[in-house]
Design an enzyme around this catalytic site. Structure first.
Site, PDB file in Angstrom:
ATOM      1  CG  MET A 142      27.940  71.202   2.095  1.00 16.19           C
ATOM      2  SD  MET A 142      27.093  71.083   3.694  1.00 16.19           S
ATOM      3  CE  MET A 142      25.570  71.953   3.353  1.00 16.19           C
ATOM      4  CG  ASN A 143      29.770  69.637  -3.693  1.00 15.80           C
ATOM      5  OD1 ASN A 143      30.700  70.310  -3.287  1.00 15.80           O
ATOM      6  ND2 ASN A 143      29.946  68.602  -4.466  1.00 15.80           N
ATOM      7  CG  ASP A 144      28.392  65.469  -3.804  1.00 14.50           C
ATOM      8  OD1 ASP A 144      27.910  66.507  -4.242  1.00 14.50           O
ATOM      9  OD2 ASP A 144      29.040  64.666  -4.506  1.00 14.50           O
ATOM     10  CD  GLN A 160      32.997  66.117  -2.272  1.00 12.02           C
ATOM     11  OE1 GLN A 160      33.353  66.432  -3.391  1.00 12.02           O
ATOM     12  NE2 GLN A 160      33.763  65.378  -1.465  1.00 12.02           N
ATOM     13  CD1 TRP A 168      32.141  71.725  -6.049  1.00  7.96           C
ATOM     14  CD2 TRP A 168      33.570  72.162  -7.712  1.00  7.96           C
ATOM     15  NE1 TRP A 168      32.802  70.564  -6.349  1.00  7.96           N
ATOM     16  CE2 TRP A 168      33.692  70.799  -7.369  1.00  7.96           C
ATOM     17  CE3 TRP A 168      34.373  72.666  -8.733  1.00  7.96           C
ATOM     18  CZ2 TRP A 168      34.564  69.930  -8.007  1.00  7.96           C
ATOM     19  CZ3 TRP A 168      35.261  71.797  -9.383  1.00  7.96           C
ATOM     20  CH2 TRP A 168      35.346  70.452  -9.016  1.00  7.96           C
ATOM     21  CD1 TRP A 203      36.410  66.145  -5.626  1.00 11.30           C
ATOM     22  CD2 TRP A 203      36.007  65.086  -7.548  1.00 11.30           C
ATOM     23  NE1 TRP A 203      36.660  67.029  -6.649  1.00 11.30           N
ATOM     24  CE2 TRP A 203      36.427  66.404  -7.836  1.00 11.30           C
ATOM     25  CE3 TRP A 203      35.702  64.232  -8.610  1.00 11.30           C
ATOM     26  CZ2 TRP A 203      36.537  66.881  -9.142  1.00 11.30           C
ATOM     27  CZ3 TRP A 203      35.812  64.701  -9.908  1.00 11.30           C
ATOM     28  CH2 TRP A 203      36.221  66.015 -10.166  1.00 11.30           C
ATOM     29  CG  ASP A 268      30.831  60.130  -6.983  1.00 12.63           C
ATOM     30  OD1 ASP A 268      31.850  60.743  -6.582  1.00 12.63           O
ATOM     31  OD2 ASP A 268      30.039  60.610  -7.796  1.00 12.63           O
ATOM     32  CD  GLU A 323      28.020  63.784 -10.964  1.00 20.07           C
ATOM     33  OE1 GLU A 323      29.124  64.295 -11.083  1.00 20.07           O
ATOM     34  OE2 GLU A 323      27.004  64.436 -10.666  1.00 20.07           O
ATOM     35  CG  ASP A 356      27.371  64.884 -14.635  1.00 18.77           C
ATOM     36  OD1 ASP A 356      27.130  65.870 -13.926  1.00 18.77           O
ATOM     37  OD2 ASP A 356      28.425  64.755 -15.271  1.00 18.77           O
TER      38      ASP A 356
HETATM   39  N1  DQQ Z   1      30.399  65.925  -6.562  1.00 15.38           N
HETATM   40  C1  DQQ Z   1      31.698  65.391  -6.290  1.00 15.38           C
HETATM   41  C2  DQQ Z   1      31.858  64.214  -7.199  1.00 15.38           C
HETATM   42  C3  DQQ Z   1      30.453  63.867  -7.498  1.00 15.38           C
HETATM   43  C4  DQQ Z   1      29.781  65.179  -7.623  1.00 15.38           C
HETATM   44  C5  DQQ Z   1      32.713  66.476  -6.529  1.00 15.38           C
HETATM   45  C6  DQQ Z   1      28.310  65.132  -7.477  1.00 15.38           C
HETATM   46  O1  DQQ Z   1      32.559  63.161  -6.582  1.00 15.38           O
HETATM   47  O2  DQQ Z   1      30.341  63.065  -8.660  1.00 15.38           O
HETATM   48  O3  DQQ Z   1      32.505  67.551  -5.654  1.00 15.38           O
HETATM   49  O4  DQQ Z   1      27.777  66.351  -7.084  1.00 15.38           O
END
Ligand code: DQQ
Length: 661
Positions: A142-144, A160, A168, A203, A268, A323, A356
């Site tokens: 998992m991310n954002d 995400q 990822w 995303w 984003d 981001e 970033d």
């Molecule tokens: N994660 C998403 C992007 C974002 C980044 C891609 C930030 O949209 O910029 O998984 O962790």
């Protein structure tokens, strides 16, 4: 209510062996006379056994590497067992870079120099790492956090998610709902990469409520050609409180990177806010031009056709790609949160960018001129990316939303793993969402936000213990007896002896947590605080503490730090000292709150002025073996601590019971 008075011997923490317990002063004598002899006896037994253990630990540390238990992995998701054969370091290839070729941050955790050394994790250790009251998917990566919103009685969290693996890739939108932001139901995916314009990843994006009740979701699609475009989606059925089905707009993508913007530097979109005339919507998208981080603004009346406004909402040279930009108002007078379109007197605007380049979330307070469409920071020295951070630990890609249910603004943040990718593949999961935090303007300082865990997390508090007025002499440690040391809510306050404070000048006025060497580094006025996830002998432990640096001019600066240097004996986890300054106003005690939930510890100083999130992977200090301590490693002052600690229950997080409806 248990009241604990420090009666343990005072130990000097500054020595070659971390926390090697060498007493520098006699045991405290506040115990009743009749108990003193037995206390002394106990202290000397404790001291002898600690000393012996230190020797053993020192001995182990100085063994050649081959004698230390290590397992080498070849990078596949292999089950580790006692019979698994070590693979020679040379055959273990570094994990492939993840995300960078698609234009997002590196997603693989890279530990310089230790790629070939993995700890012999046991199943017990790895399963302990999974959190109990933070949001996590059942498995995988998992991310954002994406598009959080409150709708018809439910909080919605999208995120995400990689359905295929604990790394990822194949980024889709996971979806979960909750009545209280703590207990969650997993729902089917909201969106998966299935169109040319998002086939390389659905995303990050944000939700906007339109006045007629419709919801629009703007998100970034990564196209078949690895171009970042903006797309629109909306719920198929607004009468469904669960918002189960999402429709991708037939006219997608709605925005391509404009001239002068890189095809991998356009992503984003934020929640939209109303233009001054109230007839159009605006939102911002992060990008960069050379090394200058920028936020582009678009305007739309119908979310189908868009105009890019001239100039940028803001730009900061040297900050690189922005981001997950976030932009929202905060009241300088009230404590309630504000809907994203609110502007006017008594309001400041927060601009946040996830950098970033260094993977931290920076915010700044400022003023938004909606006619000029420009945001100006209150203090140019604390501009976005060069000043304040939401969190000085591991915390990224955060996003707020206005909770119209309770009139508050809530912040979510992605907390990634800081062990190696190999460990994540072994565990079968990676990443946690922070406990959602309310965000308000700090009316006392006027220069920062306050972040605090949402009140609902307190539903999980059960049995508590209190330790009042614990006296901690210079160089002392006191164990605190708690019920479930892996799941705690700790609230602590500390007072420095006033006269000693007045009469003390701290030479190290340029203190900085990350370069300080951690809690073993003693000053006259610090460090003092708590140690969580420690084992009995303190061979593992994570101190969370204050360090007061008072210069010759009498001015004191307080630092709030989390020292992970001895958090784990495993070599393949990231171990640093996190932290930053924290404003302490005259008359305030030094106060902290730490939410401990297995491998995550979220710590808030001075009501949330400075926050640090740690990921911790102990090998010994787990389950029943974990301990909590109070400590004062200052050389010049005594500290009086008062602590209340609650055991925390577990959140109920499971699939939505569709079959029971
Ligand atoms: N994660 C998403 C992007 C974002 C980044 C891609 C930030 O949209 O910029 O998984 O962790």
């Amino acid at each position: 209510m248990a009241t604990y008075l420090s009666k343990t011997p005072a130990y000097d923490l500054e020595d070659a062996t971390y926390y090697s317990p060498i007493p520098d002063q006699p045991p405290a004598t506040s115990a009743p006379a009749g108990h003193r002899r037995s206390k002394k006896l106990l202290a000397s037994i404790l001291f002898s056994s600690f000393f012996l253990l230190s020797l053993i630990l020192l001995f182990i540390k100085h063994q050649p590497e081959s004698a230390v238990s290590q397992t080498k992995f070849n990078g596949t998701n292999q089950e580790k067992s006692s019979t698994s054969k070590p693979i020679s370091p040379a055959t273990r290839t570094p994990p492939p870079s993840r995300g960078v070729s698609q234009g997002v941050s590196e997603k693989a955790f890279r530990l310089a120099g230790s790629e070939n050394v993995s700890y012999s994790w046991t199943k017990t250790m790895l399963s302990w790492q999974r959190t109990s009251y933070h949001f996590q998917p059942e498995d995988n990566w998992m991310n954002d956090p994406n598009g959080p919103l409150y709708y018809k009685g439910w909080y919605h969290l999208f995120y995400q998610y990689n359905p295929d693996s604990a790394v990822w890739g194949t980024i889709s939108w996971g979806h979960a709902v909750s009545k209280d932001l703590i207990h969650w139901f997993y729902l089917p995916f909201a969106m998966v990469p299935d169109q040319w314009y998002d086939i390389s990843g659905v995303w990050t994006g944000s939700a906007t409520f339109l006045p007629d009740g419709r919801i629009v979701m703007l998100y970034t699609g990564d196209t078949v050609d690895i171009v970042q475009v903006q797309c629109l989606a909306y719920p198929a059925n607004l009468s469904d409180p669960l918002l189960l089905d999402w429709v991708k707009y037939s006219g997608n993508p709605v925005l391509f990177p404009p001239p002068g913007i890189g095809v991998k530097d356009f992503r984003d979109p934020t929640t939209a806010w109303l233009s001054p005339d109230g007839d159009k919507w605006r939102f911002t998208i992060g990008s960069k031009v050379n090394k200058t981080g920028i936020s582009l603004v678009y305007e739309t009346a119908d979310f189908k056709s868009y105009d890019m406004l001239d100039g940028y909402l803001h730009e900061v040279p040297g900050t690189g790609m922005w981001e997950c930009v976030d932009f929202y108002p905060v009241s300088t007078k009230e404590v309630n949160g504000l809907d994203t379109s609110v502007n006017g007197p008594g309001i400041k605007h927060v601009l946040k960018a996830s950098l970033d380049d260094d993977k931290n979330d920076y915010y700044a307070l400022g003023t938004y001129d909606q006619f000029e469409n420009k945001w100006v920071p209150d203090d140019p020295e604390l501009d976005v990316g060069i000043g304040l951070r939401y969190d000085y630990g591991k915390y990224y890609a955060s996003k707020t939303f206005y909770d119209q249910n309770k009139q508050r603004r809530i912040l979510w943040g992605w907390v990634r793993e800081t062990d190696s990718e190999y460990d994540d593949l072994l565990k079968g999961w990676a990443s946690v969402q922070s406990i959602p935090r309310t965000v308000v303007f700090d009316q006392k300082t006027g220069s920062n936000l306050l972040q605090w865990p949402v009140i609902e997390v307190e539903e999980l508090r059960s049995k508590s213990v209190e330790f009042d007025n614990v006296k901690l002499g210079p160089g002392s440690i006191s164990p605190l007896k708690v019920g479930s040391p892996s799941q705690l809510d700790i609230v602590a306050s500390f007072e420095i002896d006033k006269d000693a404070f007045e009469g003390t000048v701290e030479a190290n006025a340029s203190y900085s947590c990350p370069t300080s060497g951690g809690a073993a580094n003693r000053g006259k006025l610090g460090p003092f605080g708590i140690i969580v996830l420690a084992d009995e002998t303190l061979s593992e432990g994570t101190p969370i503490y204050f360090y007061v640096a008072k210069g010759a001019n009498g001015k004191a600066e307080t630092h709030f730090c989390a020292d992970e240097l001895r958090s784990s004996e495993a070599p393949d986890v990231y171990k640093v000292v996190y932290g930053s300054k924290v404003p302490v106003i005259d008359g305030e005690k030094y106060s902290l709150r730490s939410l401990v939930d297995h491998s995550i510890v979220e710590s808030f100083a001075q009501g949330g002025r400075t926050v640090i999130t740690s990921r911790i992977y102990p090998t010994k200090a787990i389950n029943g073996a974990a301990r909590v301590f109070l400590f004062n490693n200052a050389t010049g002052v005594s500290v009086t601590a008062s602590v209340k600690i609650w055991n925390m229950g577990s959140a109920d997080i499971r699939h939505f019971p569709f079959n029971q409806l």
